[in-house]
Design a protein around this motif. Structure first.
Motif, mmCIF file in Angstrom:
data_model
loop_
_atom_site.group_PDB
_atom_site.id
_atom_site.type_symbol
_atom_site.label_atom_id
_atom_site.label_comp_id
_atom_site.label_asym_id
_atom_site.label_seq_id
_atom_site.Cartn_x
_atom_site.Cartn_y
_atom_site.Cartn_z
ATOM 1 N N TYR A 1 8.527 2.402 -22.719
ATOM 2 C CA TYR A 1 7.862 1.799 -23.874
ATOM 3 C C TYR A 1 6.332 1.881 -23.727
ATOM 4 N N LEU A 2 5.843 1.714 -22.484
ATOM 5 C CA LEU A 2 4.398 1.867 -22.256
ATOM 6 C C LEU A 2 3.939 3.281 -22.595
ATOM 7 N N LEU A 3 4.651 4.283 -22.089
ATOM 8 C CA LEU A 3 4.266 5.671 -22.358
ATOM 9 C C LEU A 3 4.369 5.994 -23.843
ATOM 10 N N ALA A 4 5.415 5.472 -24.497
ATOM 11 C CA ALA A 4 5.547 5.712 -25.944
ATOM 12 C C ALA A 4 4.380 5.094 -26.697
ATOM 13 N N GLN B 1 3.268 -15.657 -26.070
ATOM 14 C CA GLN B 1 3.305 -15.874 -24.626
ATOM 15 C C GLN B 1 2.787 -14.649 -23.873
ATOM 16 N N ILE B 2 3.259 -13.465 -24.254
ATOM 17 C CA ILE B 2 2.818 -12.233 -23.588
ATOM 18 C C ILE B 2 1.344 -11.968 -23.881
ATOM 19 N N ALA B 3 0.931 -12.170 -25.148
ATOM 20 C CA ALA B 3 -0.477 -11.956 -25.504
ATOM 21 C C ALA B 3 -1.392 -12.908 -24.732
ATOM 22 N N LYS B 4 -0.964 -14.139 -24.540
ATOM 23 C CA LYS B 4 -1.769 -15.119 -23.804
ATOM 24 C C LYS B 4 -1.910 -14.716 -22.341
ATOM 25 N N SER B 5 -0.828 -14.252 -21.731
ATOM 26 C CA SER B 5 -0.887 -13.827 -20.328
ATOM 27 C C SER B 5 -1.828 -12.638 -20.155
ATOM 28 N N ILE B 6 -1.722 -11.656 -21.044
ATOM 29 C CA ILE B 6 -2.587 -10.464 -20.933
ATOM 30 C C ILE B 6 -4.030 -10.814 -21.268
ATOM 31 N N GLY B 7 -4.219 -11.735 -22.215
ATOM 32 C CA GLY B 7 -5.586 -12.127 -22.577
ATOM 33 C C GLY B 7 -6.324 -12.816 -21.446
ATOM 34 N N PRO C 1 14.676 -4.691 -25.042
ATOM 35 C CA PRO C 1 13.850 -3.707 -25.773
ATOM 36 C C PRO C 1 12.717 -4.358 -26.565
ATOM 37 N N ILE C 2 12.999 -5.483 -27.198
ATOM 38 C CA ILE C 2 11.952 -6.158 -27.985
ATOM 39 C C ILE C 2 10.847 -6.665 -27.072
ATOM 40 N N ALA C 3 11.232 -7.280 -25.934
ATOM 41 C CA ALA C 3 10.231 -7.783 -24.996
ATOM 42 C C ALA C 3 9.395 -6.645 -24.423
ATOM 43 N N CYS C 4 10.027 -5.511 -24.120
ATOM 44 C CA CYS C 4 9.282 -4.367 -23.567
ATOM 45 C C CYS C 4 8.305 -3.795 -24.585
ATOM 46 N N ASN D 1 2.749 -3.012 -26.350
ATOM 47 C CA ASN D 1 1.755 -3.113 -27.417
ATOM 48 C C ASN D 1 0.570 -3.979 -27.004
ATOM 49 N N LYS D 2 0.846 -5.100 -26.343
ATOM 50 C CA LYS D 2 -0.230 -6.032 -25.985
ATOM 51 C C LYS D 2 -1.080 -5.510 -24.831
ATOM 52 N N ILE D 3 -0.465 -4.857 -23.842
ATOM 53 C CA ILE D 3 -1.231 -4.365 -22.702
ATOM 54 C C ILE D 3 -2.147 -3.213 -23.105
ATOM 55 N N ILE D 4 -1.721 -2.392 -24.084
ATOM 56 C CA ILE D 4 -2.561 -1.270 -24.506
ATOM 57 C C ILE D 4 -3.578 -1.699 -25.555
ATOM 58 N N SER D 5 -3.252 -2.751 -26.311
ATOM 59 C CA SER D 5 -4.222 -3.240 -27.304
ATOM 60 C C SER D 5 -5.420 -3.915 -26.656
ATOM 61 N N ILE D 6 -5.417 -4.042 -25.322
ATOM 62 C CA ILE D 6 -6.578 -4.604 -24.627
ATOM 63 C C ILE D 6 -7.791 -3.701 -24.817
ATOM 64 N N VAL D 7 -7.556 -2.398 -25.120
ATOM 65 C CA VAL D 7 -8.662 -1.483 -25.400
ATOM 66 C C VAL D 7 -9.412 -1.919 -26.648
#
Length: 550
Positions: A372-375, A290-296, A324-327, A332-338
């Motif tokens: 989690y984003l910064l990590a 679901q999160i990957a689809k939204s970011i994609g 924590p799991i959702a974050c 991971n998905k928002i940064i893997s857009i690179v």
């Protein structure tokens, strides 16, 4: 009769002889009068007469008619000479006057040309002044238009965020009301049952109260124990990471600020509490998709940013998936857009700014997601800490060292240096896009102040290398305009440090890639790119294709 005729004839002969002598005398006089002419003219006339008129000799006997013709021809010749001479004199005078007129006209023309040059010069100066004024006015209008557009976009995003927040609160109130009604109904049902079986209900209630109290005490003990364990785990992980850095980096020098390293360790410890392969479990794979689809589906438009941010906030607020799991999945998905998008494409910059808006809107509603984003940023690119690992000798520069500083493996082979630097620049651009994004009325948990701190720590602690130069140029290219706008002269001091210290140290190393990185930084400072708004900072309302097909 015969005698008379002879007399007449003699008289006629005498008269003819007299006339001949007169003509000869006249011709002789005319002959000698020509001596008054210049010798050159006489020579010319003699040359002209040579072959055409026989020289005249006084002693030569000729007939009267020939003498007359000769004299007439000579007079005609002299007359022609005189006319030619007069015409030549007139032509010479005319020629001299024409020369004078030409010289005078040329002088006037030169004077006119000089005056025209002076007039043209004055006109050029006037036109250049007018062009400069018009250009200044145009630039002022463009800047004002950009500011108005920025305010409109920010107001629109703020209003949409407020609307989404109001809807979310309204839905929460509705859910709470339904829950209260259900609780009320259940209470009424319990009261009715208690009225029928008073004695049994009292006994059951007492037993239930005792049981609940015991369970509550047990749960409280377990909660306190789990919290203590989690704190111990975090502290233990941080200590383990510190010892791990010391043990895993023999022969490697770490360049970083102490506070930055502590923040990195704290965030990495938080990230390590969630398993890295959590997205592959059956229980949470649905949230991952679901999160990957939204970011994609994210596009650099305001409509897409608002829609995707709303979907992600809803996903992170889900009751079925722990926060924590959702974050971690979101980070991971928002940064893997690179990795999923072409970082060499010019449109990647627009997409980075769109990601910055999404990250700000999501973390403003779900603050836990920022750590989690910064990590995740620190995990994929150490220059977002900022941190640099320097190998002290050639033996240390092995496969493990390159993997440690962020090189990726492809088919068992390490990626090229050009590919590594491309991804470093892309991650830093995404990080810079996040910290420079501002929306009026929305608090940024990691905004421009953190970007200013990052730049100061970068220049104070990191050495001048190819990778650090690429990271620095990528950061300034995206966030330099916002930092200059907010900090002004203080930002210019940091740029002066780059010019005086960082660039000379970088140029001394002398490789081709380092020369290119130095050239990029030099051009950024020389061309004053920090005065120009980065392309893609203001999102489009909607895609052009959507406008054409709707």
């Amino acid at each position: 009769m015969r005698v008379e005729e002879e007399d007449d004839t003699d008289e006629d002969d005498y008269d003819s002889d007299g006339e001949s002598r007169a003509l000869v005398a006249k011709a002789t006089g005319a002959r000698f009068s020509c001596n008054d002419l210049e010798s050159s003219d006489a020579e010319e006339s003699e040359d002209e007469m040579d072959g055409r008129i026989a020289p005249y000799h006084l002693m030569e006997k000729r007939s009267l008619e020939k003498s007359i013709l000769l004299e007439l021809e000579r007079e005609h010749h002299l007359k022609v000479q005189e006319e030619v001479r007069s015409k030549l004199s007139a032509l010479e005078v005319c020629h001299q006057s024409e020369i004078q007129r030409t010289v005078s006209a040329f002088a006037r023309l030169q004077k006119y040309a000089e005056s025209r040059k002076e007039i043209d010069r004055r006109l050029d100066v006037h036109f250049q002044r007018k062009i400069a004024e018009v250009l200044d006015k145009h630039l002022f209008l463009v800047q004002r238009d950009h500011e108005q557009k920025s305010q409109i976009v920010e107001r629109r995003i703020r209003d949409d965020a407020a609307l989404e927040e109001a809807k979310r609160k309204e839905q929460a109130m509705k859910d709470e009301k339904i829950r209260q009604e259900r609780a009320k109904q259940e209470a009424e049902a319990r009261q009715k049952a208690a009225a029928k079986l008073a004695a049994e209900a009292q006994k059951a209630a007492a037993e239930a109260a005792a049981k609940e109290a015991a369970e509550a005490q047990k749960a409280a003990a377990e909660v306190s124990k789990s919290s203590q364990n989690s704190q111990n785990n975090v502290a233990g992980t941080m200590r383990a990471n510190k010892s791990e850095i010391k043990s895993e980096l023999p022969g490697i020098k770490v360049f970083a600020d102490h506070s930055a390293l502590e923040a990195e360790l704290r965030r990495r410890a938080l990230l390590d509490q969630v398993p890295a392969n959590i997205h592959s479990s059956k229980e949470f794979s649905r949230y991952d998709r679901q999160i990957a689809k939204s970011i994609g589906k994210l596009m650099p438009t305001t409509d897409s940013v608002k829609a995707r941010a709303g979907e992600l906030i809803k996903a992170l607020d889900g009751q079925d998936c722990p926060r924590p799991i959702a974050c971690r999945i979101f980070a991971n998905k928002i940064i893997s857009i690179v990795k999923s998008r072409n970082t060499k494409d010019k449109t990647f910059g627009n997409l980075a700014f769109a990601c910055g808006y999404v990250m700000l809107l999501v973390t403003s509603q779900v603050p836990d997601a920022m750590d989690y984003l910064l990590a995740e940023f620190h995990r994929v690119c150490m220059y977002t800490v900022p941190k640099h690992l320097h190998a002290l000798n050639a033996q240390v520069r092995n496969r493990d060292y390159y993997r440690l500083i962020g090189y990726q493996e492809e088919n068992g082979q390490l990626e090229s240096t050009e590919s590594y630097l491309t991804y470093v620049a892309a991650y830093v651009k995404l990080y810079a896009a996040m910290i420079q994004t501002e929306i009026r009325g929305v608090r940024h948990p990691h905004g421009l102040a953190e970007g200013w701190k990052w730049l100061a720590m970068f220049l104070n602690t990191l050495p001048a290398t190819t990778a650090t130069a690429c990271a620095l140029h990528a950061f300034l290219k995206v966030a330099g305009f916002a930092l200059h706008k907010k900090y002004g002269s203080q930002f210019m001091k940091l740029l002066d440090v780059i010019l005086r210290c960082f660039l000379p140290a970088l140029k001394e190393q002398g490789s081709r890639i380092q020369a290119e990185a130095a050239s990029n930084l030099q051009n950024y400072l020389t061309d004053k790119v920090y005065l120009e708004e980065p392309e893609g900072q203001y999102l489009a309302q909607q895609l052009l294709s959507k406008e054409l097909f709707t």
